[in-house]
Design an enzyme around this catalytic site. Sequence first.
Site, PDB file in Angstrom:
ATOM      1  N   ASN A 109       3.993  17.192  18.032  1.00  0.00           N
ATOM      2  CA  ASN A 109       3.448  15.969  17.439  1.00  0.00           C
ATOM      3  C   ASN A 109       4.453  14.860  17.760  1.00  0.00           C
ATOM      4  O   ASN A 109       5.513  14.770  17.145  1.00  0.00           O
ATOM      5  CB  ASN A 109       3.295  16.166  15.930  1.00  0.00           C
ATOM      6  CG  ASN A 109       2.634  14.981  15.247  1.00  0.00           C
ATOM      7  OD1 ASN A 109       2.375  13.949  15.868  1.00  0.00           O
ATOM      8  ND2 ASN A 109       2.369  15.117  13.960  1.00  0.00           N
ATOM      9  N   GLU A 129      -1.460  20.664   9.431  1.00  0.00           N
ATOM     10  CA  GLU A 129      -2.091  20.186  10.665  1.00  0.00           C
ATOM     11  C   GLU A 129      -1.619  20.995  11.875  1.00  0.00           C
ATOM     12  O   GLU A 129      -2.385  21.239  12.792  1.00  0.00           O
ATOM     13  CB  GLU A 129      -1.784  18.695  10.847  1.00  0.00           C
ATOM     14  CG  GLU A 129      -2.561  17.838   9.855  1.00  0.00           C
ATOM     15  CD  GLU A 129      -1.919  16.496   9.564  1.00  0.00           C
ATOM     16  OE1 GLU A 129      -0.777  16.486   9.047  1.00  0.00           O
ATOM     17  OE2 GLU A 129      -2.541  15.467   9.833  1.00  0.00           O
ATOM     18  N   ARG A 146       0.188  -0.130   4.194  1.00  0.00           N
ATOM     19  CA  ARG A 146      -1.048  -0.752   4.683  1.00  0.00           C
ATOM     20  C   ARG A 146      -1.917  -1.182   3.498  1.00  0.00           C
ATOM     21  O   ARG A 146      -1.967  -0.490   2.486  1.00  0.00           O
ATOM     22  CB  ARG A 146      -1.849   0.224   5.549  1.00  0.00           C
ATOM     23  CG  ARG A 146      -1.189   0.517   6.865  1.00  0.00           C
ATOM     24  CD  ARG A 146      -2.025   1.493   7.691  1.00  0.00           C
ATOM     25  NE  ARG A 146      -1.152   2.331   8.485  1.00  0.00           N
ATOM     26  CZ  ARG A 146      -1.396   3.613   8.774  1.00  0.00           C
ATOM     27  NH1 ARG A 146      -2.498   4.197   8.345  1.00  0.00           N
ATOM     28  NH2 ARG A 146      -0.545   4.285   9.495  1.00  0.00           N
ATOM     29  N   HIS A 203      -6.993  11.239  10.518  1.00  0.00           N
ATOM     30  CA  HIS A 203      -6.591  12.391   9.688  1.00  0.00           C
ATOM     31  C   HIS A 203      -7.613  13.519   9.768  1.00  0.00           C
ATOM     32  O   HIS A 203      -7.709  14.347   8.854  1.00  0.00           O
ATOM     33  CB  HIS A 203      -6.440  12.011   8.195  1.00  0.00           C
ATOM     34  CG  HIS A 203      -5.327  11.050   7.911  1.00  0.00           C
ATOM     35  ND1 HIS A 203      -5.467   9.996   7.027  1.00  0.00           N
ATOM     36  CD2 HIS A 203      -4.067  10.981   8.383  1.00  0.00           C
ATOM     37  CE1 HIS A 203      -4.335   9.323   6.968  1.00  0.00           C
ATOM     38  NE2 HIS A 203      -3.462   9.894   7.781  1.00  0.00           N
ATOM     39  N   ARG A 230      -0.926  17.117  19.200  1.00  0.00           N
ATOM     40  CA  ARG A 230      -1.734  16.260  18.347  1.00  0.00           C
ATOM     41  C   ARG A 230      -1.893  14.924  19.067  1.00  0.00           C
ATOM     42  O   ARG A 230      -0.911  14.290  19.436  1.00  0.00           O
ATOM     43  CB  ARG A 230      -1.034  16.042  17.019  1.00  0.00           C
ATOM     44  CG  ARG A 230      -1.783  15.081  16.152  1.00  0.00           C
ATOM     45  CD  ARG A 230      -1.125  14.955  14.812  1.00  0.00           C
ATOM     46  NE  ARG A 230      -1.947  14.162  13.948  1.00  0.00           N
ATOM     47  CZ  ARG A 230      -1.452  13.282  13.093  1.00  0.00           C
ATOM     48  NH1 ARG A 230      -0.154  13.126  12.989  1.00  0.00           N
ATOM     49  NH2 ARG A 230      -2.261  12.588  12.338  1.00  0.00           N
TER      50      ARG A 230
END
Length: 388
Positions: free
Chosen positions: A8, A374, A231, A172, A84
Site C-alpha cells: 500500500n 484491507e 476534510r 474505501h 492497493r
Amino acid sequence: MLLILILNAGSSSLKFRLYEMPAEKLILKGLAGRIGERESYLNINGESVKTTIPDHGRAMELIKEEISHRLPGFSEKLKAIGHRVVHGGDRFIRPTVITDEVKQKIKELFDLAPLHNPPNLTGIEAAEQYFRGVSQVAVFDTAFHRTIPETEHRYAIPENFYREGIRQYGFHGISHEYVGKQATERLGNTGAKIISLHLGNGASITAIDAGQSKATSMGFGPLPGLIMGTRSGDIDPSVIFYLVENQDYNIGDVKRILNKESGLIALAGSNDMRDVEQDYARGKPEAVLAMEMYARRIKKYIGAYYALLGGLDALAFTAGIGENSPLVRQLASKGLDHLGIVLDLAKNINPQAFQGEIQAENAKVKIYVIPTNEELAIARKTYTLLYE
Ligand code: ADP
C-alpha cells in the site's frame, strides 16, 4: 504453500504485509515511512530503525532485503504481489493483473485521484523493479461501488459531463466489502441489508444490500459525506464560489482548506479523535460541538440509507474511530430506537468481550464492531484471481 506480498504505497510511505496463502497466515508486516524526508525509517513487526530512504525504489529494496534476511527462500516462495490502488475509474471494476496497459490506465486516472494514484503507481513500478517475474495484481478501492445504480451515482448536471466520467465513484471499497461480508456471514443471511461505517482519518458510510454496494457517502472525490479528520465532508458548493469570487481565495487555497484544514481539526483543533474525546469529557465547548456535529452527520446518512435499503439488519462500525471509540458509536446511534437501533451501553465499552456484537437485547438491528483488514482482503482477492 505460497507467499503473497501486499503493498500500500502512499506519497511518503510504503506499507507491506506478507501472507502465507491460502492459509491466510500473516508472516511479517511493516512500513517504510517518511520516504524522501530527513527522518525516514523502516519498521518491521513494530520495530523501527532510522535509515535513509530517498524514494520508493529504495524502500522496496530495503523491504526485500529485510524480508529475505528473516525468511530464507523468500524470493522463491513469493508468487504474487497485491497492490492497493485507490481509483479504478469506470474501467477497473475487479482485481486486475498488472500489465503495461493497466499501468497506463492507472496513469490516466491521476487527475481523478491526484493524491493517491501517483504513489500507487510508483509502488507498482518499484515492485516490478525488485521482484521481476512475480505476478502483480491491482485491487481497486472504487471497485466495490460499481453496483451503485445510475439513479444514485449520477449527478444532476449536463450529460456531457457524465460521459466524461464525472459521477460518483466512492472509496474505501475494500474495507466496506470486507466488513459487509463479515456482517453478512454473522447474520447468516446472504440477502442482509447492512450499513457499514468506515470511520478513520478519512471516513465513509455505505449501504450494502445482499453483498452489493448500493450507496456510499464519498463521491467523485473523497471530500463529501461524513465529517473527517481534516476534510469537511458535505458542503454547499456555493461556499467555494463565494470564497473565490468575493474573498480573494484562489481555487488551490479552497482545495487545501476543504481537504486539510477542515473537519475535526477545524472544529476542535485536532484531527485525532482521542484528543477530541478528552476535550469533550472536560466539557470544552468546541469539542462538544465537534462531536455532536460528527455524530449528527453519521445519523443523517444512517437515516437516508435505511430509507434507500428499505430496512436494516445491521450496522457495522470499523477503522480507527469506528473500532476504538465507544463515545462515537454511542452518540451516532443515540435516539435511533424508532429504527430498531439500540446500543447496549455496557457492551459498547468493551465489544471484544462480546464478539463485537453490541446491540441491546431484543433490538431489531444488530450493531457490530468489526476490525477492518484491507491487506487480508487484497491478499484473498489476489489469490483468488491467480489461483482459483
Ligand atoms: P486512516 O484513515 O489513516 O487509515 P485509521 O483507520 O487508522 O485512519 O483511523 C485513525 C483515527 O482513529 C484517528 O482519528 C485516531 O484518533 C482514531 N483512533 C485510534 N485509536 C482510537 C481510540 N482508542 N479512541 C478514539 N479514536 C481512536
